[in-house]
Write a protein that holds these residues in place. Structure first.
Motif, short mmCIF file in Angstrom:
data_model
loop_
_atom_site.label_atom_id
_atom_site.label_comp_id
_atom_site.label_asym_id
_atom_site.label_seq_id
_atom_site.Cartn_x
_atom_site.Cartn_y
_atom_site.Cartn_z
N ALA A 17 -4.06 -29.04 7.82
CA ALA A 17 -3.47 -27.82 7.23
C ALA A 17 -4.57 -26.85 6.80
N ALA A 18 -5.64 -27.38 6.22
CA ALA A 18 -6.77 -26.53 5.82
C ALA A 18 -7.41 -25.87 7.03
N CYS A 19 -7.53 -26.63 8.12
CA CYS A 19 -8.10 -26.09 9.35
C CYS A 19 -7.25 -24.95 9.89
N TRP A 20 -5.95 -25.14 9.88
CA TRP A 20 -5.03 -24.09 10.36
C TRP A 20 -5.19 -22.83 9.52
N SER A 21 -5.30 -22.98 8.20
CA SER A 21 -5.43 -21.82 7.32
C SER A 21 -6.78 -21.13 7.49
N PHE A 22 -7.81 -21.90 7.82
CA PHE A 22 -9.16 -21.39 7.90
C PHE A 22 -9.34 -20.38 9.05
N VAL A 23 -8.46 -20.42 10.03
CA VAL A 23 -8.59 -19.55 11.21
C VAL A 23 -8.69 -18.09 10.81
N ASP A 24 -7.91 -17.66 9.81
CA ASP A 24 -7.93 -16.25 9.45
C ASP A 24 -8.08 -16.00 7.94
N SER A 25 -8.43 -17.04 7.20
CA SER A 25 -8.55 -16.84 5.75
C SER A 25 -9.98 -16.69 5.28
N HIS A 26 -10.96 -17.16 6.10
CA HIS A 26 -12.36 -17.18 5.68
C HIS A 26 -12.41 -17.83 4.30
N ILE A 27 -13.13 -17.22 3.32
CA ILE A 27 -13.13 -17.76 1.96
C ILE A 27 -12.57 -16.74 0.98
N PHE A 28 -11.87 -15.72 1.49
CA PHE A 28 -11.35 -14.67 0.63
C PHE A 28 -10.29 -15.21 -0.33
N TRP A 29 -10.31 -14.73 -1.55
CA TRP A 29 -9.27 -15.05 -2.52
C TRP A 29 -7.97 -14.32 -2.12
N PRO A 30 -6.80 -15.00 -2.23
CA PRO A 30 -6.62 -16.36 -2.77
C PRO A 30 -6.59 -17.45 -1.70
N ARG A 31 -6.14 -17.10 -0.47
CA ARG A 31 -5.89 -18.17 0.50
C ARG A 31 -7.16 -18.86 0.96
N GLY A 32 -8.22 -18.09 1.14
CA GLY A 32 -9.46 -18.71 1.57
C GLY A 32 -10.01 -19.69 0.54
N VAL A 33 -9.90 -19.32 -0.73
CA VAL A 33 -10.35 -20.23 -1.79
C VAL A 33 -9.51 -21.50 -1.79
N LEU A 34 -8.20 -21.34 -1.68
CA LEU A 34 -7.32 -22.51 -1.63
C LEU A 34 -7.59 -23.36 -0.39
N THR A 35 -7.97 -22.71 0.71
CA THR A 35 -8.31 -23.46 1.92
C THR A 35 -9.52 -24.34 1.68
N MET A 36 -10.54 -23.81 1.01
CA MET A 36 -11.72 -24.61 0.71
C MET A 36 -11.40 -25.75 -0.25
N VAL A 37 -10.55 -25.48 -1.22
CA VAL A 37 -10.10 -26.55 -2.13
C VAL A 37 -9.37 -27.64 -1.35
N ALA A 38 -8.57 -27.22 -0.36
CA ALA A 38 -7.85 -28.19 0.47
C ALA A 38 -8.82 -29.04 1.29
N PHE A 39 -9.88 -28.43 1.83
CA PHE A 39 -10.89 -29.22 2.53
C PHE A 39 -11.50 -30.26 1.60
N ALA A 40 -11.86 -29.84 0.40
CA ALA A 40 -12.45 -30.78 -0.56
C ALA A 40 -11.49 -31.92 -0.88
N LEU A 41 -10.22 -31.59 -1.10
CA LEU A 41 -9.22 -32.61 -1.39
C LEU A 41 -9.05 -33.56 -0.21
N ALA A 42 -9.00 -33.01 1.01
CA ALA A 42 -8.84 -33.85 2.19
C ALA A 42 -10.01 -34.81 2.34
N PHE A 43 -11.22 -34.32 2.16
CA PHE A 43 -12.40 -35.19 2.30
C PHE A 43 -12.40 -36.27 1.22
N ALA A 44 -11.97 -35.93 0.02
CA ALA A 44 -11.90 -36.92 -1.05
C ALA A 44 -10.86 -37.99 -0.73
#
Length: 206
Positions: free
Chosen positions: A157-184
């Motif tokens: 899901a994080a990968c799908w969001s990353f396609v067009d969210s980059h790290i921009f707030w809010p979705r990009g930030v949440l995408t990076m948080v999702a990557f961290a959660l997934a790896f954990a």
């Protein structure tokens, strides 16, 4: 001892997405002459950070790949990680550093073309990352079973969001948080599976 290994591994694989999430909180929303200096400076600082996002895929697959389907998937994950690191760094350099620099120096008409090139590079990078994520999830599922599924779902899901969210707030930030959660979650699943195998071996050897 095991808990320290889990904590160290979790810290290693989540460091990059957490740093990127924090950077996203201060990333300018738009590139203007006023924000151009901060835009370029932030992307210079992030240039060595973006590639390390794939540590969450490389670390659990560490070791020489076997000569079987699992080994082939491991190599595919490594190649996808390399593709992401190369092409997404291109996005960072072109649409981040270069675009910010030309706008900061009052060069007109160049930023739009730089953004178009950077976006194309970024899409290729994220598609390569998606291949790496799918291959990694397949290997970890083969090794550790259904306990890897929650982490895999969050990761894809994080990968799908990353396609067009980059790290921009809010979705990009949440995408990076999702990557961290997934790896954990994947780290916890792999260590738990190892404990189960150790206990099973102990019982059968008695």
């Amino acid at each position: 001892m095991r808990s320290m290994r889990v904590l160290r591994t979790t810290a290693l694989v989540t460091a990059a997405p957490i740093l990127l999430a924090v950077a996203g909180l201060v990333h300018p929303r738009h590139l203007t002459p006023t924000t151009a200096g901060d835009w370029a400076g932030l992307h210079i600082a992030l240039l060595p950070v973006f590639p390390f996002l794939v540590l969450g895929l490389v670390v659990p697959l560490w070791g020489r790949p076997r000569r079987d389907a699992e080994g082939a998937l491991t190599v595919l994950a490594w190649l996808g990680s390399l593709g992401y690191a190369a092409y997404y760094s291109g996005l960072d350099a072109v649409a981040g550093i270069s675009a910010g620099t030309v706008v900061d120096h009052g060069v007109h008409g160049a930023a739009g073309r730089l953004f178009a090139t950077g976006d194309a590079l970024g899409r290729v990078g994220v598609y390569a990352l998606a291949v790496a994520c799918l291959a990694t999830c397949a290997v970890l599922y083969r090794r550790h079973g259904v306990r890897t599924l929650p982490g895999a779902v969050v990761l894809l899901a994080a990968c799908w969001s990353f396609v067009d969210s980059h790290i921009f707030w809010p979705r990009g930030v949440l995408t990076m948080v999702a990557f961290a959660l997934a790896f954990a979650l994947l780290t916890a699943a792999t260590f738990s599976s190892g404990d189960d195998r150790a206990r099973s071996h102990t019982r059968t050897s008695r």
